[in-house]
Write a protein that holds these residues in place. Structure first.
Motif, PDB file in Angstrom:
ATOM      1  N   TYR A 191     -10.213   9.782   6.814  1.00 59.24           N
ATOM      2  CA  TYR A 191      -9.830  10.281   5.496  1.00 59.24           C
ATOM      3  C   TYR A 191      -9.402  11.740   5.619  1.00 59.24           C
ATOM      4  O   TYR A 191      -9.916  12.502   6.439  1.00 59.24           O
ATOM      5  CB  TYR A 191     -11.009  10.144   4.521  1.00 59.24           C
ATOM      6  N   LEU A 233       3.399  12.485   5.795  1.00 59.42           N
ATOM      7  CA  LEU A 233       2.733  11.916   4.625  1.00 59.42           C
ATOM      8  C   LEU A 233       3.653  12.015   3.414  1.00 59.42           C
ATOM      9  O   LEU A 233       4.490  12.925   3.333  1.00 59.42           O
ATOM     10  CB  LEU A 233       1.419  12.646   4.353  1.00 59.42           C
ATOM     11  N   TYR A 239      -5.950  10.700   1.299  1.00 59.75           N
ATOM     12  CA  TYR A 239      -5.499   9.443   1.893  1.00 59.75           C
ATOM     13  C   TYR A 239      -6.565   8.840   2.803  1.00 59.75           C
ATOM     14  O   TYR A 239      -7.369   9.550   3.417  1.00 59.75           O
ATOM     15  CB  TYR A 239      -4.242   9.667   2.739  1.00 59.75           C
ATOM     16  N   GLN A 240      -6.521   7.528   2.900  1.00 59.17           N
ATOM     17  CA  GLN A 240      -7.180   6.805   3.988  1.00 59.17           C
ATOM     18  C   GLN A 240      -6.099   6.542   5.035  1.00 59.17           C
ATOM     19  O   GLN A 240      -5.059   5.947   4.731  1.00 59.17           O
ATOM     20  CB  GLN A 240      -7.761   5.482   3.483  1.00 59.17           C
ATOM     21  N   ILE A 241      -6.354   7.011   6.248  1.00 57.73           N
ATOM     22  CA  ILE A 241      -5.389   6.853   7.337  1.00 57.73           C
ATOM     23  C   ILE A 241      -5.902   5.781   8.286  1.00 57.73           C
ATOM     24  O   ILE A 241      -7.062   5.819   8.707  1.00 57.73           O
ATOM     25  CB  ILE A 241      -5.204   8.176   8.118  1.00 57.73           C
ATOM     26  N   TRP A 250       0.842   2.874  12.205  1.00 56.11           N
ATOM     27  CA  TRP A 250      -0.126   3.575  11.371  1.00 56.11           C
ATOM     28  C   TRP A 250       0.270   3.432   9.913  1.00 56.11           C
ATOM     29  O   TRP A 250       1.414   3.104   9.589  1.00 56.11           O
ATOM     30  CB  TRP A 250      -0.214   5.062  11.751  1.00 56.11           C
ATOM     31  N   SER A 252      -0.843   4.973   5.653  1.00 54.27           N
ATOM     32  CA  SER A 252      -1.630   5.828   4.764  1.00 54.27           C
ATOM     33  C   SER A 252      -1.726   5.161   3.399  1.00 54.27           C
ATOM     34  O   SER A 252      -0.748   4.587   2.912  1.00 54.27           O
ATOM     35  CB  SER A 252      -0.993   7.212   4.632  1.00 54.27           C
TER      36      SER A 252
END
Length: 359
Positions: A191, A233, A239-241, A250, A252
């Protein structure tokens, strides 16, 4: 004469009630409601693999159920073993997952399906059968006919690794960058908060150094070893990454804990979002509060919320209706700390902690 008047009154009342039920159409429990056709699964045989466990593994879809009155219909999905769907305790051990209102499908990742299967008792690396049915609810509950799928779960690896996320949000100092925890084999999650005015760029490093790092590849979502192109971003916010080194992808997702209640500006309808301090792993906000109630919830929704069972302590409890009483208006610093390494697989913890300090 009085006896006949009483009889006429009772008869008239019964006729009135019968007419009301017939004309109003409100008592749908008197009507027969069914699923018009069978539910469907995207696959009948699934072998789950941990290295792609964050990818979709199963889609359950169903037809619209029509009730006699117009109102939202809630749906949920139940999973159970073939041995537990008969007798007086049929479906009592089922895993039930809410799908939402007026939706006609729900997707499950490999991690979600693996947890369901292992929680029900299927053994890792052994094919087993799961029975699935869909629940429909308005004023009463009905169920679809069940279907059966075969699932081979995996044994989740105990992982303890980290990768790191240096970027403009914290001055590109890899030594103090946000850490993403390994939640599954090769899959990392963490996060962070991108402040207003900070640049959106970042990299992903295997250690707290620049010996090996990933930048953007063909697209912003692709990882490329030692690429000079920054990941980006979308905008300021929390954000939760999630990073998957198995697939070199990946993502977000907007993600923020917040305070809610009559003591803050949004009342019970809108939360005041908190920012994530990635070094202390604590959510924080400094806010003007008035006298009133305060508790915590995720993403401005009541789906996940915490309140104190005992307001004299700093411990807050999942789905508890309690709230703290802010006795005096003023500027307060509020913190919220929770162990949320892998809520997708493990669920949210039963307790978290907080502090509420008048400045």
């Amino acid at each position: 004469m009085k006896k006949y008047i009483n009889k006429l009154f009772v008869l008239g009342s019964l006729l009135f009630l019968a007419t009301s039920c017939e004309t109003e159409g409100q008592l749908t429990t008197l009507a027969t409601v069914t699923f018009p056709s069978a539910i469907e699964a995207s696959a009948s045989t699934i072998v789950l693999k941990e290295d792609v466990s964050d990818q979709p593994a199963l889609l359950i879809s169903w037809p619209k159920v029509t009730y006699p009155i117009s109102a939202p219909v809630s749906y949920a999905i139940q999973f159970d073993l073939t041995t537990d769907i008969k007798g007086s305790e049929a479906w009592q051990k089922a895993k039930r997952i809410d799908a939402g209102q007026d939706v006609l499908s729900k997707s499950f990742t490999g991690a979600e399906l693996n947890k369901i299967a292992t929680d029900l008792g299927l053994k890792p690396d052994v094919a087993g059968e799961l029975v699935i049915r869909v629940e429909s609810t308005m004023d009463h509950r009905i169920y679809s006919d069940p279907i059966v799928i075969t699932v081979t779960p995996y044994l989740k690896t105990v992982v303890m690794g980290e990768i790191y996320m240096p970027g403009s949000y914290q001055g590109w100092a890899v030594e103090t960058a946000a850490a993403l925890n390994e939640i599954q084999l090769g899959v990392y999650q963490g996060y962070m908060t991108l402040p207003e005015g900070a640049g959106p760029g970042f990299k992903l490093n295997k250690g707290r150094n620049w010996a090996q790092f990933y930048g953007a590849g063909d697209t912003n979502a692709d990882l490329k070893n030692m690429s000079d192109t920054d990941f980006v971003l979308p905008e300021a916010g929390s954000y939760q990454i999630k990073v998957n080194l198995n697939t070199l992808k990946w993502s977000s997702t907007p993600y923020a804990w917040g305070i809610v209640g009559t003591s803050q500006a949004g009342g019970w309808d809108n939360s005041t979002p908190m920012s994530y301090d990635h070094q202390t792993k604590t959510w924080k906000v400094t806010a003007n509060l008035t006298a009133g109630a305060l508790k915590f919830r995720l993403n401005n929704s009541w789906t996940i919320n915490y309140g104190p069972a005992d307001p004299s302590t700093n411990t807050i409890n999942l789905d508890n209706g309690g709230a703290y009483d802010i006795a005096e208006a003023g500027v307060y610093e509020v913190t919220f700390k929770i162990d949320e390494k892998d809520p997708l697989s493990n669920g949210y913890p039963k307790t978290a902690t907080c502090t509420i300090v008048k400045k």
